[in-house]
Design a protein around this motif. Structure first.
Motif, PDB file in Angstrom:
ATOM      1  N   ILE A 171      50.790 -60.777  41.958  1.00 54.30           N
ATOM      2  CA  ILE A 171      52.004 -60.230  41.240  1.00 54.30           C
ATOM      3  C   ILE A 171      52.715 -61.391  40.919  1.00 54.30           C
ATOM      4  CG2 ILE A 171      54.283 -58.923  41.353  1.00 54.30           C
ATOM      5  CD1 ILE A 171      52.546 -57.032  43.199  1.00 54.30           C
ATOM      6  N   GLY A 172      53.117 -62.550  41.592  1.00 58.94           N
ATOM      7  CA  GLY A 172      53.912 -63.700  41.079  1.00 58.94           C
ATOM      8  C   GLY A 172      53.217 -64.407  39.934  1.00 58.94           C
ATOM      9  N   ASP A 173      51.966 -64.585  40.026  1.00 59.63           N
ATOM     10  CA  ASP A 173      51.143 -65.281  39.052  1.00 59.63           C
ATOM     11  C   ASP A 173      51.091 -64.606  37.817  1.00 59.63           C
ATOM     12  OD1 ASP A 173      49.376 -67.489  38.000  1.00 59.63           O
ATOM     13  OD2 ASP A 173      48.007 -65.753  38.092  1.00 59.63           O
ATOM     14  N   ALA A 174      50.992 -63.107  37.952  1.00 60.60           N
ATOM     15  CA  ALA A 174      50.864 -62.296  36.781  1.00 60.60           C
ATOM     16  C   ALA A 174      52.370 -62.263  35.917  1.00 60.60           C
ATOM     17  CB  ALA A 174      50.357 -60.944  37.110  1.00 60.60           C
ATOM     18  N   LEU A 175      53.314 -62.347  36.778  1.00 61.60           N
ATOM     19  CA  LEU A 175      54.671 -62.107  36.175  1.00 61.60           C
ATOM     20  C   LEU A 175      54.777 -63.226  35.067  1.00 61.60           C
ATOM     21  CD1 LEU A 175      57.116 -61.411  39.251  1.00 61.60           C
ATOM     22  CD2 LEU A 175      56.775 -60.171  37.098  1.00 61.60           C
ATOM     23  N   SER A 176      54.283 -64.339  35.316  1.00 62.09           N
ATOM     24  CA  SER A 176      54.659 -65.370  34.305  1.00 62.09           C
ATOM     25  C   SER A 176      54.036 -65.308  32.892  1.00 62.09           C
ATOM     26  CB  SER A 176      54.023 -66.666  34.881  1.00 62.09           C
ATOM     27  OG  SER A 176      52.839 -66.749  35.013  1.00 62.09           O
TER      28      SER A 176
ATOM     29  N   TRP B 144      53.907 -62.776  30.707  1.00 65.76           N
ATOM     30  CA  TRP B 144      54.773 -62.566  29.415  1.00 65.76           C
ATOM     31  C   TRP B 144      55.764 -63.512  28.886  1.00 65.76           C
ATOM     32  CZ3 TRP B 144      55.794 -60.058  25.456  1.00 65.76           C
ATOM     33  CH2 TRP B 144      57.226 -59.851  25.141  1.00 65.76           C
ATOM     34  N   PHE B 145      56.115 -64.263  30.027  1.00 65.19           N
ATOM     35  CA  PHE B 145      57.242 -65.461  29.557  1.00 65.19           C
ATOM     36  C   PHE B 145      56.342 -66.618  28.993  1.00 65.19           C
ATOM     37  CE2 PHE B 145      59.259 -62.932  33.045  1.00 65.19           C
ATOM     38  CZ  PHE B 145      60.284 -62.507  32.476  1.00 65.19           C
ATOM     39  N   GLU B 146      55.403 -66.754  29.526  1.00 65.62           N
ATOM     40  CA  GLU B 146      54.376 -67.997  28.776  1.00 65.62           C
ATOM     41  C   GLU B 146      54.003 -67.314  27.307  1.00 65.62           C
ATOM     42  OE1 GLU B 146      51.148 -68.147  31.631  1.00 65.62           O
ATOM     43  OE2 GLU B 146      52.112 -69.663  32.701  1.00 65.62           O
ATOM     44  N   ALA B 147      53.638 -66.176  27.114  1.00 63.63           N
ATOM     45  CA  ALA B 147      53.158 -65.839  26.000  1.00 63.63           C
ATOM     46  C   ALA B 147      54.205 -65.754  24.803  1.00 63.63           C
ATOM     47  CB  ALA B 147      52.525 -64.376  26.114  1.00 63.63           C
ATOM     48  N   GLU B 148      55.421 -65.092  25.354  1.00 57.04           N
ATOM     49  CA  GLU B 148      56.774 -65.409  24.599  1.00 57.04           C
ATOM     50  C   GLU B 148      57.124 -66.578  24.206  1.00 57.04           C
ATOM     51  OE1 GLU B 148      59.407 -63.114  22.898  1.00 57.04           O
ATOM     52  OE2 GLU B 148      57.290 -62.207  23.003  1.00 57.04           O
ATOM     53  N   SER B 149      57.041 -67.461  25.184  1.00 51.69           N
ATOM     54  CA  SER B 149      57.421 -68.942  24.936  1.00 51.69           C
ATOM     55  C   SER B 149      56.585 -69.511  23.648  1.00 51.69           C
ATOM     56  CB  SER B 149      57.588 -69.547  26.029  1.00 51.69           C
ATOM     57  OG  SER B 149      57.510 -71.257  26.023  1.00 51.69           O
ATOM     58  N   CYS B 150      55.386 -69.412  23.957  1.00 52.70           N
ATOM     59  CA  CYS B 150      54.255 -69.738  22.768  1.00 52.70           C
ATOM     60  C   CYS B 150      54.593 -69.019  21.581  1.00 52.70           C
ATOM     61  CB  CYS B 150      52.869 -69.491  23.405  1.00 52.70           C
ATOM     62  SG  CYS B 150      52.249 -70.577  24.618  1.00 52.70           S
ATOM     63  N   LYS B 151      54.819 -67.586  21.650  1.00 48.85           N
ATOM     64  CA  LYS B 151      55.082 -67.017  20.280  1.00 48.85           C
ATOM     65  C   LYS B 151      56.282 -67.592  19.637  1.00 48.85           C
ATOM     66  CE  LYS B 151      55.883 -62.301  18.670  1.00 48.85           C
ATOM     67  NZ  LYS B 151      56.223 -60.945  19.037  1.00 48.85           N
TER      68      LYS B 151
ATOM     69  N   ALA C 214      50.410 -58.939  27.150  1.00 47.21           N
ATOM     70  CA  ALA C 214      51.203 -59.612  28.091  1.00 47.21           C
ATOM     71  C   ALA C 214      52.493 -58.689  28.538  1.00 47.21           C
ATOM     72  CB  ALA C 214      51.656 -60.900  27.412  1.00 47.21           C
ATOM     73  N   GLU C 215      53.254 -58.146  27.551  1.00 48.55           N
ATOM     74  CA  GLU C 215      54.390 -57.250  27.774  1.00 48.55           C
ATOM     75  C   GLU C 215      54.032 -56.238  28.694  1.00 48.55           C
ATOM     76  OE1 GLU C 215      58.139 -55.507  25.276  1.00 48.55           O
ATOM     77  OE2 GLU C 215      56.252 -55.711  24.222  1.00 48.55           O
TER      78      GLU C 215
ATOM     79  N   LEU D 130      44.998 -57.734  32.604  1.00 44.95           N
ATOM     80  CA  LEU D 130      46.303 -57.868  31.755  1.00 44.95           C
ATOM     81  C   LEU D 130      46.839 -59.147  31.790  1.00 44.95           C
ATOM     82  CD1 LEU D 130      48.323 -54.276  32.333  1.00 44.95           C
ATOM     83  CD2 LEU D 130      46.700 -55.184  30.214  1.00 44.95           C
ATOM     84  N   SER D 131      47.038 -59.929  32.871  1.00 38.93           N
ATOM     85  CA  SER D 131      47.597 -61.335  32.934  1.00 38.93           C
ATOM     86  C   SER D 131      46.322 -62.121  32.440  1.00 38.93           C
ATOM     87  CB  SER D 131      47.913 -61.680  34.561  1.00 38.93           C
ATOM     88  OG  SER D 131      46.490 -61.635  35.080  1.00 38.93           O
ATOM     89  N   GLY D 132      45.272 -62.108  32.636  1.00 39.77           N
ATOM     90  CA  GLY D 132      44.090 -62.742  32.087  1.00 39.77           C
ATOM     91  C   GLY D 132      44.095 -62.883  30.508  1.00 39.77           C
ATOM     92  N   LEU D 133      44.070 -61.488  30.099  1.00 41.52           N
ATOM     93  CA  LEU D 133      44.013 -61.680  28.508  1.00 41.52           C
ATOM     94  C   LEU D 133      45.350 -61.871  27.885  1.00 41.52           C
ATOM     95  CD1 LEU D 133      42.416 -57.889  28.051  1.00 41.52           C
ATOM     96  CD2 LEU D 133      41.223 -60.275  27.477  1.00 41.52           C
ATOM     97  N   GLY D 134      46.466 -61.624  28.550  1.00 42.78           N
ATOM     98  CA  GLY D 134      47.871 -62.147  28.177  1.00 42.78           C
ATOM     99  C   GLY D 134      48.025 -63.666  28.150  1.00 42.78           C
ATOM    100  N   PHE D 135      47.374 -64.226  29.134  1.00 45.57           N
ATOM    101  CA  PHE D 135      47.626 -65.654  29.118  1.00 45.57           C
ATOM    102  C   PHE D 135      46.695 -66.438  28.325  1.00 45.57           C
ATOM    103  CE2 PHE D 135      44.006 -67.178  31.596  1.00 45.57           C
ATOM    104  CZ  PHE D 135      43.902 -68.675  31.395  1.00 45.57           C
ATOM    105  N   GLU D 136      45.261 -66.034  28.235  1.00 47.36           N
ATOM    106  CA  GLU D 136      44.218 -66.522  27.592  1.00 47.36           C
ATOM    107  C   GLU D 136      44.755 -66.272  26.019  1.00 47.36           C
ATOM    108  OE1 GLU D 136      39.824 -67.415  28.347  1.00 47.36           O
ATOM    109  OE2 GLU D 136      40.141 -65.383  27.926  1.00 47.36           O
ATOM    110  N   SER D 137      44.908 -65.215  25.402  1.00 50.86           N
ATOM    111  CA  SER D 137      45.148 -64.944  24.359  1.00 50.86           C
ATOM    112  C   SER D 137      46.394 -64.940  23.538  1.00 50.86           C
ATOM    113  CB  SER D 137      44.675 -63.448  23.872  1.00 50.86           C
ATOM    114  OG  SER D 137      43.300 -63.110  24.152  1.00 50.86           O
ATOM    115  N   GLY D 138      47.227 -65.042  24.520  1.00 53.52           N
ATOM    116  CA  GLY D 138      48.737 -65.101  23.898  1.00 53.52           C
ATOM    117  C   GLY D 138      49.256 -66.683  23.968  1.00 53.52           C
ATOM    118  N   GLY D 139      48.737 -67.462  24.603  1.00 53.50           N
ATOM    119  CA  GLY D 139      49.136 -68.859  24.662  1.00 53.50           C
ATOM    120  C   GLY D 139      48.902 -69.451  25.846  1.00 53.50           C
TER     121      GLY D 139
END
Length: 133
Positions: free
Chosen positions: A48-53, A55-62, A87-88, A124-133
């Motif tokens: 959970i702690g790892d996955a929480l990041s 959205w914030f990583e993807a938003e920052s990259c965006k 990611a959201e 969700l965390s894997g797709l969000g981080f890899e594809s989002g940024g």
């Protein structure tokens, strides 16, 4: 993330050594939540702690227009709308079901909340981080 083509190599003390870019994503990722719920609760909480990041990583990259990691080094493609939405969704799922999932894990009960969090922690965390940024 088990569905990612990128692995992070750490030292025993938790420092990042390097990234290992694999030639492709896994063909299949199978999760047995009845088995996973038997694991120590701290593993779920760490996920959970790892996955929480995510959205914030993807938003920052965006916001910065940074490239995602799906094309490897030297490619400058921004994340897709789908990646940011996933990611959201990951973040929203963790907020909505995280506490219930941890309670379920403590009781060794494979509930819908527990299953949603396992999905958020892995897919969700894997797709969000890899594809989002």
């Amino acid at each position: 993330a088990p569905c990612s083509a990128r692995a992070v190599i750490y030292t025993d003390s938790g420092e990042v050594v390097r990234y290992l870019d694999l030639p492709r994503n896994p063909d299949v990722v199978l999760l047995d939540t009845k088995l996973i719920v038997q694991a120590p609760v701290r593993f779920l909480i760490s996920g959970i702690g790892d996955a929480l990041s995510t959205w914030f990583e993807a938003e920052s990259c965006k916001a910065k227009g940074s490239p995602n990691s799906t094309c490897g080094a030297g490619h400058l493609h921004p994340g897709s709308m789908t990646a940011y939405a996933l990611a959201e969704l990951c973040y929203g799922t963790l907020k909505e079901y995280g506490v219930l999932a941890v309670s379920s894990a403590k009781a060794k009960a494979c509930t819908p909340a527990f299953e949603k969090i396992v999905e958020a922690n892995t897919l969700l965390s894997g797709l969000g981080f890899e594809s989002g940024g």
